[in-house]
Design an enzyme around this catalytic site. Sequence first.
Site, mmCIF file in Angstrom:
data_model
loop_
_atom_site.group_PDB
_atom_site.id
_atom_site.type_symbol
_atom_site.label_atom_id
_atom_site.label_comp_id
_atom_site.label_asym_id
_atom_site.label_seq_id
_atom_site.Cartn_x
_atom_site.Cartn_y
_atom_site.Cartn_z
ATOM 1 N N ALA A 246 0.844 -1.193 0.039
ATOM 2 C CA ALA A 246 0.098 0.155 0.040
ATOM 3 C C ALA A 246 0.737 1.310 0.018
ATOM 4 O O ALA A 246 2.222 1.045 0.119
ATOM 5 C CB ALA A 246 -0.804 0.000 1.316
ATOM 6 N N LYS A 247 0.261 2.264 0.144
ATOM 7 C CA LYS A 247 0.852 3.628 -0.150
ATOM 8 C C LYS A 247 2.151 3.777 0.875
ATOM 9 O O LYS A 247 3.005 4.479 1.026
ATOM 10 C CB LYS A 247 -0.238 4.722 -0.083
#
Length: 306
Positions: A246-247
């Site tokens: 994820a980010k």
Amino acid sequence: MPAATPFRGAGRYAPSPSGDLHLGNLRTAILAWVLARRSGRAFHLRVEDLDRVREGAEQRQLEDLAALGLDWDGEVVRQSERGEAYTGAIGALSARGRVFECYCTRREILEAPSAPHAPPGAYPGTCRDLSPAAREQGRERMRELRREPALRLRTEVPRWQVHDLWAGNVTGTVDDLVLRRGDGVVAYNLAVVVDDAAAGVDQVVRADDLLSSAPRQAHLAHLLGLPEPGYAHVPLAVGTEGTRLAKRDGAVTLRDRLERGESAAAVIERIGGSLGLSGCGDARDVLERWDPATLPRHPWMVDLPD
Ligand code: GLU
């Protein structure tokens, strides 16, 4: 008669336009494309925009896929434009007594005692066999909550089996899954089945967090009289902490890598590396050199320089 096409079947990639594609998404997209092209299938793109849409994300995702050398056949399909097909499918199931209204809130489902052997959080069947008077009460309650009742499938089998290229035969629970949510949005499980069949998709390649959904989707296809596709679920990409990429894991999208001065070819090389190939500079190299039997069956740990 449908027009003759040069293809035998079809594969697809179906991103949700909720943000930029990260390396794990791109790897799955490349593998979906490779498996389709290898087998003479068409390859379609479908934008799953019923939920979680970020402005501009669709365009960026399509640009990223093209930048890696993927191509696709026909128009990009958007789920937001396919309402009639979904309504038609719910109507067909309903005409055969396979749909019931459900007035439960998410919380009530979570808190209800579950049926024996049912996985945690499975629908306990609360609204399946209500009397007409109880249904009227339920509808009244929905009006007060300013919600529609959810529509659920009346399932008559507990399990269904699918075949996955890597996992083999997989048997999974089929429950009274939601077909249309209380906010009126068609459920992903229904949309995906209707869309894959409409596009002639007979090979579903996607991340393996959806493997457990495949039996219920295939069962739904069966009930709708649609062909059940074959599946190929690709292990997820994870960050160095071992959780889904994820980010927060840093510069994990193609755009992040390009901004840091990496080329698209270098990104493909990373993805090729995760598949045991070295020196891939284009998706076509993966197409020519990758042997699906060698896919690592564990999550891909993505460890990138900042
Ligand atoms: N839209 C889903 C995702 O981005 C994929 C659904 C599918 O491939 O069936 O995770």
